[in-house]
Design a protein around this motif. Structure first.
Motif, PDB file in Angstrom:
ATOM      1  N   TRP A  78       0.798  -1.007   0.303  1.00  0.00           N
ATOM      2  CA  TRP A  78       0.429   0.060   0.361  1.00  0.00           C
ATOM      3  C   TRP A  78       0.889   1.050  -0.091  1.00  0.00           C
ATOM      4  CZ3 TRP A  78      -4.515  -0.818   4.435  1.00  0.00           C
ATOM      5  CH2 TRP A  78      -5.192  -1.861   3.794  1.00  0.00           C
ATOM      6  N   VAL A  79       0.784   2.118  -0.607  1.00  0.00           N
ATOM      7  CA  VAL A  79       0.953   3.711  -0.568  1.00  0.00           C
ATOM      8  C   VAL A  79       0.547   4.370   0.059  1.00  0.00           C
ATOM      9  CG1 VAL A  79       2.011   5.399  -2.168  1.00  0.00           C
ATOM     10  CG2 VAL A  79       2.847   3.812  -2.263  1.00  0.00           C
ATOM     11  N   VAL A  80       1.076   5.167   0.479  1.00  0.00           N
ATOM     12  CA  VAL A  80      -0.450   6.455   1.563  1.00  0.00           C
ATOM     13  C   VAL A  80       0.716   8.077   1.132  1.00  0.00           C
ATOM     14  CG1 VAL A  80      -0.950   7.292   3.385  1.00  0.00           C
ATOM     15  CG2 VAL A  80      -0.748   4.578   3.054  1.00  0.00           C
ATOM     16  N   GLU A  81      -0.347   8.438   1.002  1.00  0.00           N
ATOM     17  CA  GLU A  81      -0.029   9.957   0.594  1.00  0.00           C
ATOM     18  C   GLU A  81      -0.922  10.990   1.538  1.00  0.00           C
ATOM     19  OE1 GLU A  81       2.234  12.443  -1.677  1.00  0.00           O
ATOM     20  OE2 GLU A  81       2.300  10.772  -1.383  1.00  0.00           O
ATOM     21  N   CYS A  82       0.052  11.461   2.664  1.00  0.00           N
ATOM     22  CA  CYS A  82      -0.660  12.291   3.602  1.00  0.00           C
ATOM     23  C   CYS A  82      -0.486  13.313   3.251  1.00  0.00           C
ATOM     24  CB  CYS A  82       0.894  12.267   4.436  1.00  0.00           C
ATOM     25  SG  CYS A  82       1.015  10.420   5.372  1.00  0.00           S
ATOM     26  N   LYS A  83      -1.571  14.702   3.317  1.00  0.00           N
ATOM     27  CA  LYS A  83      -1.619  15.984   2.668  1.00  0.00           C
ATOM     28  C   LYS A  83      -2.188  16.012   4.488  1.00  0.00           C
ATOM     29  CE  LYS A  83      -0.405  14.935  -0.702  1.00  0.00           C
ATOM     30  NZ  LYS A  83       1.259  15.715  -1.234  1.00  0.00           N
ATOM     31  N   SER A  84      -1.041  17.325   4.746  1.00  0.00           N
ATOM     32  CA  SER A  84      -1.452  18.392   5.602  1.00  0.00           C
ATOM     33  C   SER A  84      -2.395  19.119   5.277  1.00  0.00           C
ATOM     34  CB  SER A  84      -0.126  18.657   6.628  1.00  0.00           C
ATOM     35  OG  SER A  84       0.192  19.252   5.647  1.00  0.00           O
ATOM     36  N   SER A  85      -2.149  19.894   4.631  1.00  0.00           N
ATOM     37  CA  SER A  85      -3.487  21.046   4.444  1.00  0.00           C
ATOM     38  C   SER A  85      -3.708  21.055   3.150  1.00  0.00           C
ATOM     39  CB  SER A  85      -2.616  21.960   5.195  1.00  0.00           C
ATOM     40  OG  SER A  85      -0.836  22.137   3.765  1.00  0.00           O
ATOM     41  N   ARG A  86      -4.724  22.324   2.382  1.00  0.00           N
ATOM     42  CA  ARG A  86      -5.247  22.861   1.210  1.00  0.00           C
ATOM     43  C   ARG A  86      -4.123  22.962  -0.372  1.00  0.00           C
ATOM     44  NH1 ARG A  86      -9.698  24.577  -1.829  1.00  0.00           N
ATOM     45  NH2 ARG A  86     -10.982  24.303  -0.704  1.00  0.00           N
ATOM     46  N   ALA A  87      -2.829  23.937   0.822  1.00  0.00           N
ATOM     47  CA  ALA A  87      -2.177  24.046   0.116  1.00  0.00           C
ATOM     48  C   ALA A  87      -0.806  22.784  -0.186  1.00  0.00           C
ATOM     49  CB  ALA A  87      -1.505  24.816   0.302  1.00  0.00           C
ATOM     50  N   ASP A  88      -0.476  22.091   1.022  1.00  0.00           N
ATOM     51  CA  ASP A  88       0.452  21.245   0.248  1.00  0.00           C
ATOM     52  C   ASP A  88      -0.161  19.952  -0.746  1.00  0.00           C
ATOM     53  OD1 ASP A  88       1.969  18.265   0.283  1.00  0.00           O
ATOM     54  OD2 ASP A  88       0.422  17.939   2.275  1.00  0.00           O
ATOM     55  N   PHE A  89      -1.964  19.729  -0.870  1.00  0.00           N
ATOM     56  CA  PHE A  89      -2.243  19.020  -2.044  1.00  0.00           C
ATOM     57  C   PHE A  89      -2.149  19.810  -3.137  1.00  0.00           C
ATOM     58  CE2 PHE A  89      -6.468  18.288  -4.706  1.00  0.00           C
ATOM     59  CZ  PHE A  89      -6.101  16.204  -4.218  1.00  0.00           C
ATOM     60  N   MET A  90      -2.210  20.674  -3.223  1.00  0.00           N
ATOM     61  CA  MET A  90      -2.695  21.324  -4.667  1.00  0.00           C
ATOM     62  C   MET A  90      -1.164  21.536  -5.080  1.00  0.00           C
ATOM     63  SD  MET A  90      -5.933  21.869  -4.873  1.00  0.00           S
ATOM     64  CE  MET A  90      -6.111  23.182  -6.391  1.00  0.00           C
ATOM     65  N   ALA A  91      -0.061  21.838  -4.296  1.00  0.00           N
ATOM     66  CA  ALA A  91       0.834  21.876  -4.820  1.00  0.00           C
ATOM     67  C   ALA A  91       1.526  20.021  -5.397  1.00  0.00           C
ATOM     68  CB  ALA A  91       2.231  21.801  -3.739  1.00  0.00           C
TER      69      ALA A  91
END
Length: 144
Positions: free
Chosen positions: A51-64
């Motif tokens: 499994w691969v998990v991508e951690c996103k701590s904020s909207r900006a983190d996701f958008m980047a």
């Protein structure tokens, strides 16, 4: 390392790793399956599933993040891990979802299974094992 020295994404990854450990998965953070890709968490399950998990701590983190689709070919299941405050409607469909914090989390959905080809699974499992062993050795003997 103390909590105040960890970045938000690192704290989220720690919670994800603790959650996955409770499901009998071994985890490694910051794994490079191929040059140019670095996944936040790779987990190896008791039956060899990856499994691969991508951690996103904020909207900006996701958008980047513009590389996440490249991770799909390196796992059987792909997950997003976010905090309770994250606007989950931003996340693309077709992936699993983990809601987590610094210390644990919950698997909300697993998303589809897309089984890895045998040769790729073997190569990734070997890479995972070697990375884990080398990191362990580095902790035991940091001067090497």
């Amino acid at each position: 390392m103390t909590d105040d020295l960890l970045l938000p994404g690192q704290r989220l990854a720690r919670g994800v790793c603790r959650l996955l450990r409770s499901h009998d998965f071994a985890t490694l953070e910051e794994v490079v399956p191929r040059p140019g890709l670095r996944v936040d968490v790779m987990a190896l399950g008791p039956k060899g599933e990856i499994w691969v998990v991508e951690c996103k701590s904020s909207r900006a983190d996701f958008m980047a993040d513009h590389k996440w689709q490249g991770y799909l070919e390196w796992c059987d299941r792909f997950f997003w891990a976010v905090t309770t405050e994250f606007p989950v409607e931003l996340l693309p469909e077709g992936a699993g979802l983990i809601i987590a914090d610094d210390y644990s989390g919950e698997i909300v959905s697993t998303g589809p299974l897309d089984a890895l080809p045998g040769a790729r699974r073997k190569a990734l499992t070997l890479k995972f094992a070697r990375m884990a062993a080398l990191r362990h050795h580095g902790l035991r003997d940091p001067r090497v």
